[in-house]
Motif scaffolding. Structure first.
Motif, PDB file in Angstrom:
ATOM      1  N   PRO A 293     -68.091 -18.965   9.453  1.00  0.00           N
ATOM      2  CA  PRO A 293     -67.595 -20.311   9.753  1.00  0.00           C
ATOM      3  C   PRO A 293     -66.681 -20.829   8.641  1.00  0.00           C
ATOM      4  N   ARG A 294     -65.685 -21.578   9.028  1.00  0.00           N
ATOM      5  CA  ARG A 294     -64.766 -22.163   8.045  1.00  0.00           C
ATOM      6  C   ARG A 294     -64.341 -23.537   8.548  1.00  0.00           C
ATOM      7  N   PRO A 295     -64.317 -24.534   7.688  1.00  0.00           N
ATOM      8  CA  PRO A 295     -63.944 -25.885   8.156  1.00  0.00           C
ATOM      9  C   PRO A 295     -62.510 -25.929   8.682  1.00  0.00           C
ATOM     10  N   TRP A 296     -62.320 -26.757   9.688  1.00  0.00           N
ATOM     11  CA  TRP A 296     -60.959 -27.019  10.160  1.00  0.00           C
ATOM     12  C   TRP A 296     -60.117 -27.523   8.995  1.00  0.00           C
ATOM     13  N   GLU A 297     -58.884 -26.994   8.903  1.00  0.00           N
ATOM     14  CA  GLU A 297     -57.984 -27.425   7.829  1.00  0.00           C
ATOM     15  C   GLU A 297     -56.584 -27.592   8.409  1.00  0.00           C
ATOM     16  N   PHE A 298     -56.033 -28.785   8.296  1.00  0.00           N
ATOM     17  CA  PHE A 298     -54.705 -29.040   8.853  1.00  0.00           C
ATOM     18  C   PHE A 298     -53.642 -28.293   8.053  1.00  0.00           C
ATOM     19  N   LYS A 299     -52.753 -27.586   8.756  1.00  0.00           N
ATOM     20  CA  LYS A 299     -51.666 -26.864   8.075  1.00  0.00           C
ATOM     21  C   LYS A 299     -50.291 -27.358   8.503  1.00  0.00           C
ATOM     22  N   ARG A 300     -50.045 -27.453   9.801  1.00  0.00           N
ATOM     23  CA  ARG A 300     -48.711 -27.853  10.250  1.00  0.00           C
ATOM     24  C   ARG A 300     -48.748 -28.206  11.731  1.00  0.00           C
ATOM     25  N   ILE A 301     -47.638 -28.800  12.178  1.00  0.00           N
ATOM     26  CA  ILE A 301     -47.456 -29.079  13.604  1.00  0.00           C
ATOM     27  C   ILE A 301     -46.536 -28.021  14.191  1.00  0.00           C
ATOM     28  N   TRP A 302     -47.036 -27.360  15.219  1.00  0.00           N
ATOM     29  CA  TRP A 302     -46.257 -26.309  15.871  1.00  0.00           C
ATOM     30  C   TRP A 302     -45.369 -26.860  16.982  1.00  0.00           C
ATOM     31  N   HIS A 303     -45.862 -27.858  17.703  1.00  0.00           N
ATOM     32  CA  HIS A 303     -45.162 -28.264  18.928  1.00  0.00           C
ATOM     33  C   HIS A 303     -45.256 -29.783  19.084  1.00  0.00           C
ATOM     34  N   LEU A 304     -44.137 -30.378  19.473  1.00  0.00           N
ATOM     35  CA  LEU A 304     -44.081 -31.814  19.744  1.00  0.00           C
ATOM     36  C   LEU A 304     -43.701 -32.016  21.202  1.00  0.00           C
ATOM     37  N   GLU A 305     -44.438 -32.838  21.915  1.00  0.00           N
ATOM     38  CA  GLU A 305     -44.154 -33.055  23.332  1.00  0.00           C
ATOM     39  C   GLU A 305     -44.082 -34.551  23.609  1.00  0.00           C
ATOM     40  N   PRO A 306     -42.871 -35.107  23.671  1.00  0.00           N
ATOM     41  CA  PRO A 306     -42.750 -36.536  23.974  1.00  0.00           C
ATOM     42  C   PRO A 306     -43.183 -36.830  25.416  1.00  0.00           C
ATOM     43  N   ALA A 307     -43.763 -38.011  25.630  1.00  0.00           N
ATOM     44  CA  ALA A 307     -44.184 -38.412  26.974  1.00  0.00           C
ATOM     45  C   ALA A 307     -42.958 -38.577  27.866  1.00  0.00           C
ATOM     46  N   ARG A 308     -43.178 -38.429  29.159  1.00  0.00           N
ATOM     47  CA  ARG A 308     -42.055 -38.495  30.089  1.00  0.00           C
ATOM     48  C   ARG A 308     -41.523 -39.902  30.273  1.00  0.00           C
TER      49      ARG A 308
ATOM     50  N   GLN B 224     -24.219 -28.726  10.995  1.00  0.00           N
ATOM     51  CA  GLN B 224     -24.697 -28.276   9.693  1.00  0.00           C
ATOM     52  C   GLN B 224     -26.231 -28.269   9.732  1.00  0.00           C
ATOM     53  N   PRO B 225     -26.859 -27.520   8.814  1.00  0.00           N
ATOM     54  CA  PRO B 225     -28.336 -27.539   8.853  1.00  0.00           C
ATOM     55  C   PRO B 225     -28.904 -28.912   8.514  1.00  0.00           C
ATOM     56  N   HIS B 226     -29.873 -29.313   9.303  1.00  0.00           N
ATOM     57  CA  HIS B 226     -30.680 -30.487   8.971  1.00  0.00           C
ATOM     58  C   HIS B 226     -31.939 -29.991   8.267  1.00  0.00           C
ATOM     59  N   PHE B 227     -32.379 -30.709   7.247  1.00  0.00           N
ATOM     60  CA  PHE B 227     -33.604 -30.349   6.509  1.00  0.00           C
ATOM     61  C   PHE B 227     -33.511 -28.920   5.965  1.00  0.00           C
ATOM     62  N   GLY B 228     -32.376 -28.591   5.409  1.00  0.00           N
ATOM     63  CA  GLY B 228     -32.131 -27.230   4.940  1.00  0.00           C
ATOM     64  C   GLY B 228     -33.219 -26.750   3.993  1.00  0.00           C
ATOM     65  N   GLY B 229     -33.676 -25.542   4.213  1.00  0.00           N
ATOM     66  CA  GLY B 229     -34.706 -24.961   3.362  1.00  0.00           C
ATOM     67  C   GLY B 229     -36.120 -25.172   3.872  1.00  0.00           C
ATOM     68  N   TRP B 230     -36.290 -26.088   4.816  1.00  0.00           N
ATOM     69  CA  TRP B 230     -37.628 -26.341   5.370  1.00  0.00           C
ATOM     70  C   TRP B 230     -37.795 -25.560   6.665  1.00  0.00           C
ATOM     71  N   GLU B 231     -39.026 -25.176   6.958  1.00  0.00           N
ATOM     72  CA  GLU B 231     -39.323 -24.589   8.256  1.00  0.00           C
ATOM     73  C   GLU B 231     -39.365 -25.703   9.296  1.00  0.00           C
ATOM     74  N   ILE B 232     -38.592 -25.540  10.337  1.00  0.00           N
ATOM     75  CA  ILE B 232     -38.621 -26.515  11.433  1.00  0.00           C
ATOM     76  C   ILE B 232     -39.250 -25.803  12.625  1.00  0.00           C
ATOM     77  N   TYR B 233     -40.533 -26.042  12.794  1.00  0.00           N
ATOM     78  CA  TYR B 233     -41.219 -25.349  13.882  1.00  0.00           C
ATOM     79  C   TYR B 233     -40.710 -25.811  15.236  1.00  0.00           C
ATOM     80  N   HIS B 234     -40.401 -27.106  15.369  1.00  0.00           N
ATOM     81  CA  HIS B 234     -40.032 -27.576  16.702  1.00  0.00           C
ATOM     82  C   HIS B 234     -39.247 -28.874  16.619  1.00  0.00           C
ATOM     83  N   LEU B 235     -38.254 -29.014  17.481  1.00  0.00           N
ATOM     84  CA  LEU B 235     -37.600 -30.289  17.751  1.00  0.00           C
ATOM     85  C   LEU B 235     -37.711 -30.511  19.247  1.00  0.00           C
TER      86      LEU B 235
END
Lengths: 98, 364
Positions: free
Chosen positions: B90-105, B23-34
């Motif tokens: 120029p425009r200040p850095w502004e946090f929007k979202r996380i695109w990619h998650l990379e767990p350590a080996r 079934q969907p997890h976090f239904g309705g949210w954008e899940i950029y990456h697992l």
């Protein structure tokens, strides 16, 4: 006792039911209600207010007593019926498509 | 799998024939990456975001059956500074979202996160707290970084399996970068890239890198799908050469390397940068078994008429079984898989929301 109603996605995130009840010391303001809410439910930090600036997120609105309080000062006292628990403080996801 | 409206977990036994869809997890949210931890097969991290409610990071310690929100405080370190906006100001850095998650080996509590606006964050406590590796964003070239159409996102993170101090990242419309000191300092690695969209072909930044892939047994060899051009480096990114060869079009987003054959590479050509769908209504994965230049279309089991989908940069992955499996998800909500290295394909699930990312884990 302050009553807070969250939008469905935040209820799911915080795993709460239809309404959250919070003790908030006076003066009861938007900022203090949100501080208390985030203290009890840390997963809500950043979901209603920007973590860095503290500003309301663009598509979040705050309603109470049939008034839109979204653009009020976060340090303005909330209406008396909210303080008395007669009316809830509503966190609303703005209509914005999607 | 991450989609525009939730996450889905597909499971099958080693035969990879019959797939169960959660079934969907976090239904309705954008899940950029697992992504799963190589050091703890039951630990997954998920990037959950919403235009309304911002960024949430979720963690599962039971293979995705249950999830707990962890930390979502992504604060840029030190003075925020500026980068270029689309209009050149120029425009200040502004946090929007996380695109990619990379767990350590080797440590399930260490995980890297690639952000929009581009920055690299790291958590060493299982995602509860995040610290920016700010040497990247404070590189002297960073004030000249400019977003692409999808935003200025850090979308690729590769941890070198042979050298724990070496990290590769890629940033849309800025380019590729390498650190040899665990993320403290960074070197642009874009020599040899050619982009008609920028005036100075030797510019150290400004190339639109869509995806980089590495085979774990040969970390000096990198493959890149650029905005246009498929590229190869044999010296850890110090120089690149084009290996688009006989591809019908060299525009695309994902690129993947076979788990056991380091010279076998996969791409999904898209008709053009304005038509983000496959050419001729035919969904074709292209495979090179020679490390590039010579490409063959893989079509068996894929729709060959009236198909106009895209495959996004994080939406292709390979498994480590033998024979090797490869999987991808489309903007049309279909997920295709091959258990024979791409020779034949099956539709694993269809009619999901648009797929943003696909990762594969082989469980013990």
């Amino acid at each position: 006792m302050i009553r807070v109603v969250l939008p469905a996605h935040l209820k799911n995130l915080a795993r709460v039911g239809s309404e959250v009840r919070l003790e908030v010391t006076e003066p009861v303001t938007q900022r203090r209600v949100l501080d208390a809410l985030e203290a009890r439910y840390p997963m809500l930090r950043g979901t209603m207010r920007d973590r860095t600036t503290g500003h309301r997120r663009a598509f979040i609105r705050f309603y109470a007593c049939e008034e839109d309080l979204s653009n009020e000062s976060p340090d303005a006292p909330l209406p008396d019926p909210v303080l008395a628990g007669a009316e809830p403080f509503l966190v609303v996801g703005a209509m914005a498509g999607g | 799998m991450g989609t525009r409206k939730g996450a889905f977990i597909l499971t099958a036994d080693g035969k990879r024939q019959d797939w169960q869809v959660s079934q969907p997890h976090f239904g309705g949210w954008e899940i950029y990456h697992l992504n799963g931890s190589p050091a703890h097969p039951d630990r997954l991290y998920a990037s959950q975001s919403s235009g309304w409610f911002g960024q949430v990071i979720q963690r599962s310690d039971d293979g995705g059956r249950s999830w707990e929100p962890v930390g979502n405080d992504f604060a840029y370190a030190g003075p925020v500074g500026d980068h270029l906006w689309y209009d050149g100001t120029p425009r200040p850095w502004e946090f929007k979202r996380i695109w990619h998650l990379e767990p350590a080996r080797d440590d399930p509590d260490t995980v890297y996160a690639g952000a929009e606006d581009a920055a690299l964050f790291r958590s060493t406590d299982g995602g509860h707290h995040w610290e920016e590796l700010s040497g990247l964003r404070t590189h002297p070239s960073a004030p000249r970084w400019q977003p692409g159409a999808g935003g200025m996102c850090l979308h690729t993170i590769i941890l070198d399996p042979a050298n724990s101090e070496r990290i590769f990242v890629a940033i849309s419309a800025a380019g590729a970068f390498r650190s040899d000191d665990g993320g403290t300092t960074w070197l642009p690695i874009n020599r040899g890239l050619r982009s008609e969209q920028i005036p100075d072909q030797d510019a150290e930044v400004g190339h639109c890198v869509h995806r980089i892939a590495m085979h774990p047994s040969r970390p000096e060899v990198l493959f890149m799908q650029k905005h246009w051009d498929v590229m190869r480096s044999d010296d850890a990114g110090a120089s690149w050469r084009e290996v688009s060869g006989n591809l019908p079009t060299d525009f695309g987003f994902p690129i993947a390397v076979h788990a056991h054959e380091p010279e076998t590479v996969y791409v999904v050509p898209i008709k053009s940068d304005s038509e983000h769908y496959v050419a001729d209504g035919k969904l074709r994965v292209y495979r090179s078994r020679t490390g590039g230049d010579d490409w063959e279309p893989l079509t068996t089991g894929l729709p060959q008429a009236d198909c106009y989908v895209n495959v996004l940069r994080d939406a292709m992955a390979v498994d480590t079984l033998d024979p090797g499996g490869i999987y991808f998800g489309t903007s049309g909500g279909q997920v295709y898989g091959s258990a024979d290295g791409g020779d034949t394909w099956a539709t694993l699930v269809r009619d999901l929301p648009p797929v943003l990312s696909v990762e594969v884990q082989v469980l013990p």
